[in-house]
Structures are given as C-alpha cells and as structure tokens.
Motif scaffolding. Structure first.
Motif, PDB file in Angstrom:
ATOM      1  N   ILE A 127       0.870  -1.133  -0.093  1.00 36.74           N
ATOM      2  CA  ILE A 127       0.077  -0.115   0.034  1.00 36.74           C
ATOM      3  C   ILE A 127       1.007   1.220  -0.106  1.00 36.74           C
ATOM      4  CG2 ILE A 127      -2.111  -0.938   0.872  1.00 36.74           C
ATOM      5  CD1 ILE A 127      -1.028   0.138   3.588  1.00 36.74           C
ATOM      6  N   SER A 128       2.058   1.071  -0.566  1.00 36.95           N
ATOM      7  CA  SER A 128       2.954   2.226  -0.407  1.00 36.95           C
ATOM      8  C   SER A 128       2.121   3.779  -0.946  1.00 36.95           C
ATOM      9  CB  SER A 128       4.238   2.002  -1.538  1.00 36.95           C
ATOM     10  OG  SER A 128       4.854   0.629  -1.113  1.00 36.95           O
ATOM     11  N   GLU A 129       1.608   3.396  -2.121  1.00 38.95           N
ATOM     12  CA  GLU A 129       1.251   4.824  -2.792  1.00 38.95           C
ATOM     13  C   GLU A 129      -0.226   5.208  -1.759  1.00 38.95           C
ATOM     14  OE1 GLU A 129      -1.114   1.395  -5.227  1.00 38.95           O
ATOM     15  OE2 GLU A 129       0.819   1.483  -3.876  1.00 38.95           O
ATOM     16  N   HIS A 130      -0.503   4.547  -1.048  1.00 39.29           N
ATOM     17  CA  HIS A 130      -1.773   5.214  -0.089  1.00 39.29           C
ATOM     18  C   HIS A 130      -1.370   5.709   1.192  1.00 39.29           C
ATOM     19  CE1 HIS A 130      -4.100   3.500  -3.334  1.00 39.29           C
ATOM     20  NE2 HIS A 130      -3.755   2.320  -3.075  1.00 39.29           N
ATOM     21  N   ILE A 131       0.127   5.806   1.577  1.00 39.66           N
ATOM     22  CA  ILE A 131       0.563   5.931   2.922  1.00 39.66           C
ATOM     23  C   ILE A 131      -0.111   7.502   3.439  1.00 39.66           C
ATOM     24  CG2 ILE A 131       2.121   4.555   3.292  1.00 39.66           C
ATOM     25  CD1 ILE A 131       4.084   6.767   2.615  1.00 39.66           C
ATOM     26  N   ASN A 132      -0.316   8.310   2.712  1.00 38.46           N
ATOM     27  CA  ASN A 132      -0.636   9.641   3.185  1.00 38.46           C
ATOM     28  C   ASN A 132      -2.027   9.919   2.860  1.00 38.46           C
ATOM     29  OD1 ASN A 132       2.025  10.292   3.690  1.00 38.46           O
ATOM     30  ND2 ASN A 132       2.700  10.726   1.606  1.00 38.46           N
ATOM     31  N   LYS A 133      -2.941   8.884   2.704  1.00 41.14           N
ATOM     32  CA  LYS A 133      -4.221   9.244   2.482  1.00 41.14           C
ATOM     33  C   LYS A 133      -4.940   8.780   3.724  1.00 41.14           C
ATOM     34  CE  LYS A 133      -4.501   7.902  -2.260  1.00 41.14           C
ATOM     35  NZ  LYS A 133      -4.920   6.814  -3.379  1.00 41.14           N
ATOM     36  N   PHE A 134      -5.981   9.468   4.113  1.00 38.14           N
ATOM     37  CA  PHE A 134      -6.835   9.101   5.156  1.00 38.14           C
ATOM     38  C   PHE A 134      -7.762   7.759   4.996  1.00 38.14           C
ATOM     39  CE2 PHE A 134      -5.552  13.292   6.042  1.00 38.14           C
ATOM     40  CZ  PHE A 134      -5.335  13.305   7.263  1.00 38.14           C
ATOM     41  N   PRO A 135      -8.302   6.796   5.990  1.00 36.12           N
ATOM     42  CA  PRO A 135      -9.088   5.717   5.798  1.00 36.12           C
ATOM     43  C   PRO A 135     -10.210   6.159   4.963  1.00 36.12           C
ATOM     44  CG  PRO A 135      -8.301   5.757   8.080  1.00 36.12           C
ATOM     45  CD  PRO A 135      -7.888   7.158   7.391  1.00 36.12           C
ATOM     46  N   ILE A 136     -10.794   6.920   4.776  1.00 40.21           N
ATOM     47  CA  ILE A 136     -11.984   7.740   4.058  1.00 40.21           C
ATOM     48  C   ILE A 136     -11.635   7.560   2.633  1.00 40.21           C
ATOM     49  CG2 ILE A 136     -12.101   9.970   4.113  1.00 40.21           C
ATOM     50  CD1 ILE A 136     -15.145   9.707   4.663  1.00 40.21           C
ATOM     51  N   GLN A 137     -10.210   7.427   2.232  1.00 41.51           N
ATOM     52  CA  GLN A 137      -9.982   7.719   0.948  1.00 41.51           C
ATOM     53  C   GLN A 137      -9.655   6.595   0.345  1.00 41.51           C
ATOM     54  OE1 GLN A 137      -7.178  10.865   2.224  1.00 41.51           O
ATOM     55  NE2 GLN A 137      -8.053  11.852   0.365  1.00 41.51           N
ATOM     56  N   LEU A 138      -9.871   5.342   0.822  1.00 38.64           N
ATOM     57  CA  LEU A 138      -9.270   4.088   0.362  1.00 38.64           C
ATOM     58  C   LEU A 138     -10.552   3.055   0.129  1.00 38.64           C
ATOM     59  CD1 LEU A 138      -6.467   5.201   1.321  1.00 38.64           C
ATOM     60  CD2 LEU A 138      -5.892   2.904   2.462  1.00 38.64           C
ATOM     61  N   SER A 139     -10.060   2.089  -0.900  1.00 34.92           N
ATOM     62  CA  SER A 139     -11.238   1.190  -1.089  1.00 34.92           C
ATOM     63  C   SER A 139     -11.000   0.051  -0.210  1.00 34.92           C
ATOM     64  CB  SER A 139     -10.975   0.540  -2.458  1.00 34.92           C
ATOM     65  OG  SER A 139      -9.592  -0.352  -2.360  1.00 34.92           O
ATOM     66  N   GLY A 140     -11.981  -0.870  -0.014  1.00 41.67           N
ATOM     67  CA  GLY A 140     -12.323  -1.646   0.738  1.00 41.67           C
ATOM     68  C   GLY A 140     -10.811  -2.604   1.315  1.00 41.67           C
ATOM     69  N   GLY A 141     -10.466  -3.209  -0.139  1.00 44.41           N
ATOM     70  CA  GLY A 141      -9.255  -3.995  -0.150  1.00 44.41           C
ATOM     71  C   GLY A 141      -7.995  -3.231   0.445  1.00 44.41           C
ATOM     72  N   GLU A 142      -7.876  -1.907   0.087  1.00 43.72           N
ATOM     73  CA  GLU A 142      -6.812  -1.107   0.609  1.00 43.72           C
ATOM     74  C   GLU A 142      -7.007  -1.145   2.242  1.00 43.72           C
ATOM     75  OE1 GLU A 142      -6.554   1.318  -3.607  1.00 43.72           O
ATOM     76  OE2 GLU A 142      -7.550   2.029  -2.105  1.00 43.72           O
ATOM     77  N   LEU A 143      -8.117  -0.623   2.576  1.00 47.23           N
ATOM     78  CA  LEU A 143      -8.500  -0.450   3.813  1.00 47.23           C
ATOM     79  C   LEU A 143      -7.836  -2.055   4.924  1.00 47.23           C
ATOM     80  CD1 LEU A 143     -11.713   1.146   4.216  1.00 47.23           C
ATOM     81  CD2 LEU A 143      -9.546   2.013   4.942  1.00 47.23           C
ATOM     82  N   GLN A 144      -8.204  -3.160   3.972  1.00 46.66           N
ATOM     83  CA  GLN A 144      -7.954  -4.393   4.678  1.00 46.66           C
ATOM     84  C   GLN A 144      -6.513  -4.734   4.737  1.00 46.66           C
ATOM     85  OE1 GLN A 144      -9.394  -6.659   7.002  1.00 46.66           O
ATOM     86  NE2 GLN A 144     -10.975  -6.203   5.386  1.00 46.66           N
ATOM     87  N   ARG A 145      -5.871  -4.047   3.703  1.00 50.84           N
ATOM     88  CA  ARG A 145      -4.199  -4.127   3.623  1.00 50.84           C
ATOM     89  C   ARG A 145      -3.713  -3.518   4.878  1.00 50.84           C
ATOM     90  NH1 ARG A 145      -1.739  -6.432  -0.855  1.00 50.84           N
ATOM     91  NH2 ARG A 145      -3.313  -7.258  -2.259  1.00 50.84           N
ATOM     92  N   ALA A 146      -4.265  -2.096   4.886  1.00 53.89           N
ATOM     93  CA  ALA A 146      -3.741  -1.207   6.047  1.00 53.89           C
ATOM     94  C   ALA A 146      -4.109  -1.760   7.428  1.00 53.89           C
ATOM     95  CB  ALA A 146      -4.658   0.060   5.832  1.00 53.89           C
ATOM     96  N   ALA A 147      -5.133  -2.339   7.621  1.00 57.16           N
ATOM     97  CA  ALA A 147      -5.425  -2.990   8.910  1.00 57.16           C
ATOM     98  C   ALA A 147      -4.456  -4.182   9.209  1.00 57.16           C
ATOM     99  CB  ALA A 147      -6.815  -3.419   9.045  1.00 57.16           C
ATOM    100  N   ILE A 148      -4.268  -4.808   8.084  1.00 58.61           N
ATOM    101  CA  ILE A 148      -3.201  -5.889   8.144  1.00 58.61           C
ATOM    102  C   ILE A 148      -1.862  -5.474   8.434  1.00 58.61           C
ATOM    103  CG2 ILE A 148      -2.087  -8.103   7.120  1.00 58.61           C
ATOM    104  CD1 ILE A 148      -4.696  -8.581   5.492  1.00 58.61           C
ATOM    105  N   ALA A 149      -1.669  -4.390   7.742  1.00 55.98           N
ATOM    106  CA  ALA A 149      -0.108  -3.694   8.019  1.00 55.98           C
ATOM    107  C   ALA A 149      -0.049  -3.366   9.682  1.00 55.98           C
ATOM    108  CB  ALA A 149       0.013  -2.523   7.156  1.00 55.98           C
ATOM    109  N   ARG A 150      -1.209  -2.837   9.972  1.00 60.15           N
ATOM    110  CA  ARG A 150      -0.854  -2.435  11.394  1.00 60.15           C
ATOM    111  C   ARG A 150      -0.947  -3.492  12.265  1.00 60.15           C
ATOM    112  NH1 ARG A 150      -6.090   0.783  13.958  1.00 60.15           N
ATOM    113  NH2 ARG A 150      -6.715  -1.594  14.092  1.00 60.15           N
ATOM    114  N   ALA A 151      -1.632  -4.560  12.331  1.00 57.07           N
ATOM    115  CA  ALA A 151      -1.494  -5.849  12.923  1.00 57.07           C
ATOM    116  C   ALA A 151      -0.267  -6.283  13.083  1.00 57.07           C
ATOM    117  CB  ALA A 151      -2.653  -6.736  12.556  1.00 57.07           C
TER     118      ALA A 151
END
Lengths: 224, 292
Positions: A127-151
């Motif tokens: 998700i390198s290209e999305h790091i400066n976006k806020f959660p509301i700006q991401l798609s479902g799959g991208e959000l899921q990846r972000a949540a996995i990244a945090r975990a």
C-alpha cells in the motif's frame, strides 16, 4: 502454542457464546475458523487477545496463562498477537502511515526504528502509494491491507484476522488471502475467521467449525 | 514528548472548551493572588503598629532619672515587656523639633523644660497592655490624670479582628473557587475523554497502557492550571502596580509599597504548585470517572 481447554464463555445476559471448547494450534499453522454469525468466532478472538476472560476453562498462548494474566501485562501479550478487526478499527483522523505507526508509538518504540519498521510493512502489504491518505479515501481491499499492516507492526507471532474478506469482491478477497498466506509462510501463525466457503475449500487448511458456541469440527478441510 | 504533543493537539482541536477551562482557573488564581496581597499587606500593617510604642507614660518634672530607671527595671522584671525606651526632656524636644520643623513659630514657643520626660513601652501580648498602663498610672512619678499615660489597645485589637475576618472570608472564597474550578476542569476533560472513546478503545486494543492513555489528559489539566495561574497573577500584579502610587499616599509611613519583586515571584511559584495539584486532581478524577 495456543491451547484452549474446556473454555466456556457466558455473558451476564445468560447468553453462552462458547461452550466447552478445546483445541491446540501449533506455531506456524494457518487455521480457518468458520461458523455462522453468532457462533462465537469473535468471542474466541476476544478471548485470545485477553479483551475478555472465560467463564471457565483455561487458555494459554506460549508461556502466557490468559486467565490469570495480570491487567498490567496485557499490553505485553498484545504485542505478540496482531489482530485484524472485523470493523478494522482504523483511526479516521490519521493517515494510513500514522495508523500503522500508532501501535509502535503506543509501544514506545524508538521513532527511527519505528519508521523503518513501518516502511518495511507498507512495502510488504503493498500500500505504498496510499500511505498519506486517510481511511475514508481508500477502497475496501486497501483498507483491509492497511489493517493487516497495522496488525503486523510488532512482527507478532500470531495474527488473528476476523472476517478480513467479509466486504470484499472475489478478486480482492483472494488478494488478501494470498497476502495472509505470504505472512504465514514467514512463520506467523494465522487464524482467519471467514464465511467464504470458496476460500476454505480451495486452500485445504485446518479448519475449526463453531456452531452455537460449540466446536463441532476440527479437521484439515472441513467441507461438510 | 508524545504525551505533550497529544495534549497540545487536544487543546488546539477544542479551543472554546480550553478557553473556558483557562478562564475559570484564571478567576481562581486572580482571587488567590489578591487575597495573598491583602494578607501580606495587613500583616505588614499590623507589624508596623505593633512595632510602635503601645503605652507612653509622661513623668512629672520632679521625677529623677534614677527613679524612672528604677520603674523601668520594675516593668522589665514583670516579663510582659518586649521593648522599653526612655525619652528624656532634651530628646523630647528634638522629636518635637523634627515633627514641626516646617513651622518655626511653634519651635520658638517650646523649650525642653516644657516637655515631660517619658517611657515608651511595647508589650509582648496585647492583653498585657492594660496592666502595664495600670502599673504606670499608679506610680507617683507619672503625671496625674488621663494625659499621664496614653495607650490605645483597641486600635491594634480592631485591626487584628478585621484582618482575621478578611482572612476567613478570603480563604472561604478561595476554597469555593478552587472546588468549582476542579469540577469545571473535570467536566471539560471528562467531555474530551468521552469524545475520544472510540480512539481510546482502539488504543487499548493496540496494547496501550492506561498511563499512555491518561497522561495527555492529565497534562491538559496541568496546562489549564498553569496558564490560568500566569494570567491571574499577571492581572493582579498589574493592578497592584497601577494602584501603588494611590495606595502609597494612603498608607503614609507604613513600609508596605512597592511590594518586593521577590515576594511576587515567590507567590507565582507557590500558585503554580497549587495549580499543578488542582490540575492533576481534576484531570485524574475525570480520567478515573470516564476511563475505567
């Protein structure tokens, strides 16, 4: 590594979420947890991160006895168990980068070390290209990846994923499962709760089936 | 440092609540500062009056120095005397000259023979003044009648009564204001905690310790306390500076003004300590109340 013995969890309302559940999961396993809504999957995860305690029975993860674990040591346990929540629980007013950095901040990791760690994880989950976006700006799959990244922030030994493909289309679901398989390949134990029969049937992994709080099946590929 | 950054963010993101919290703390510390000025001032005034002779006995012309010294010794042996001073006729004339140097006509009329010698006595305790005055009155050396012995115990007594009353009223006012400010701070911080319930829940799930979550809120209480103190102290001190010329002419010889900067700085430091205690107390109560 993860050991549950005769675990029962009842709520004060009288509802029994889990009843006499016993199983063991070894290090490095990939396990599916399946069952209809209300079967006790989320309660099981809550027990494993010590968000709640069982009414009876014992739970241990490595050397941790979760029933007697003092409140002050819970944060040590949670550094070893990453959790992807069903509702993701990303902080809406922080960027994706800040969300992934957050557990490391909370855990008082040195800032430079934390930044390095976050960069590694972002690269890993793609998700390198999305790091400066806020959660509301991401798609479902991208959000899921972000949540996995945090975990994955603390490089945990165990990753719990509660319905990570629940709201995703088929292609994206498979991308997420592939990501979880990659993480598992590097040695992380994964327990994934899911409703997606296609995924469970295709992967031929060990599957725990919960029905009305009871463990009804524990087999490699639990297709009925 | 992280906690401080989070605290500043909390304050920035709800400026009106923060302003209300600072205002209430400012009011409390404005009252504390004014009260401290009054207590300090009244203590100085009382000390000034206590340092003045409280009983003065004037002697007949025929009283010899030896006889007066004997009376002086007799009084000192009673243990009631804090200070006693003999003023001879010549010294009395000198004092008279100093007091009336602007009026040459009055100076011409008076010689040392006209003025009586006197003893100026201060007592350890105000209650002993009457018995000292009585002893002096009964001495045959002292001038007969009311003018023989002069003492005004009621002046200091009344001053002390007034000062005590002001202290009690001031202290009550401060306690009430302190309690109110703790409650208001508690409400403001409690509101902020409940606004961040979701974020706090996530923090807990992500292994944050309770102290990690609480610290920014506690620092917020301390911040409001410190800023409120500084503003309250500045307002009161500026008011005192402004009023100093008027008060100086009113107070006359009493050495009260200008107030020492050391006293003002000391007062600020003491108030800041109180502010930190109040801030920590209020925010800890809020955090305990809303963040179980």
């Amino acid at each position: 590594m993860i050991k549950l013995e005769n675990v029962t969890k009842s709520y004060p309302t009288g509802n029994t979420a889990l009843s006499d559940v016993t199983f063991t999961i070894n290090q490095g396993e990939f396990v599916f947890l399946v069952g209809p809504s209300g079967s006790g999957k989320t309660t099981l995860f809550r027990l494993l991160i010590r968000d709640t305690v069982p009414t009876s029975g014992s739970i241990s993860i490595g050397d941790w006895d979760l029933v007697t674990l003092p409140h002050g040591k819970i944060h040590h346990l949670r550094k070893n168990i990453g959790m992807v929540f069903q509702d993701l629980k990303l902080l809406k007013d922080r960027t994706i980068y800040e969300n992934i950095m957050f557990p490391l901040e909370v855990g008082n990791m040195d800032t430079e070390e934390a930044k390095k760690r976050v960069d590694e994880i972002i690269e890993r989950v793609g998700i390198s290209e999305h790091i400066n976006k806020f959660p509301i700006q991401l798609s479902g799959g991208e959000l899921q990846r972000a949540a996995i990244a945090r975990a994955l922030a603390f490089n945990p030994e165990i990753l719990l994923a509660d319905e990570p493909t629940g709201n995703l289309d088929n292609t994206t679901s498979w991308e997420i499962v592939k990501l979880l398989q990659d993480i598992n390949a590097s040695g992380t134990t994964i327990i994934m709760a899911t409703h997606n029969a296609d995924i469970v049937n295709s992967l031929l992994k060990r599957t725990l089936v919960l029905e009305k709080g009871q463990l009804t099946k524990d087999a490699v590929h639990a297709k009925k | 440092m992280k906690a401080t950054r989070t605290t500043l963010k909390h304050i920035r993101r709800s400026p009106y609540q923060s302003l209300a919290a600072v205002f209430i703390m400012m009011l409390t510390f404005l009252a504390i500062t004014i009260f401290a000025f009054i207590v300090f001032g009244s203590s100085t005034v009382i000390k000034y009056f206590e340092s003045k002779p409280q009983v003065t006995a004037f002697f007949k012309d025929e009283a010899t120095t030896a006889q007066i010294q004997q009376l002086e010794q007799q009084l000192q042996q009673s243990g009631k005397i804090s200070d006693i001073r003999y003023v001879s006729k010549d010294q009395a004339l000198q004092i008279y000259k100093d007091q009336n140097k602007s009026d040459p006509l009055l100076l011409e009329l008076v010689t040392a023979d006209v003025l009586p010698a006197s003893l100026e006595v201060s007592a350890n305790r105000i209650e002993d003044l009457s018995s000292i005055a009585q002893t002096l009155r009964s001495s045959p050396l002292v001038l007969d009648g009311e003018e023989g012995v002069i003492h005004h115990p009621e002046v200091i007594k009344q001053l002390t009564t007034w000062t005590n009353a002001i202290r009690i009223i001031g202290l009550t006012l401060i306690v009430v204001l302190a309690v109110v400010s703790v409650f208001i701070l508690m409400t403001v911080i409690g509101f902020k905690v409940s606004q961040k319930k979701e974020e706090i829940e996530i923090m807990k799930l992500l292994s944050a310790t309770n102290w990690y979550i609480r610290m920014p809120f506690i620092l917020e209480g301390v911040f409001y306390g410190l800023v409120g103190t500084l503003v309250g102290w500045l307002v009161a001190t500026a008011g005192l500076m402004y009023a100093t010329p008027y008060l100086s002419s009113f107070l006359g010889n009493i050495p009260l003004l200008p107030v020492s900067p050391l006293f003002l700085v000391g007062l600020l430091v003491a108030e800041m300590v109180i502010a930190i205690i109040l801030g920590v107390l209020a925010s800890s109560l809020a955090v305990l109340r809303y963040l179980k």
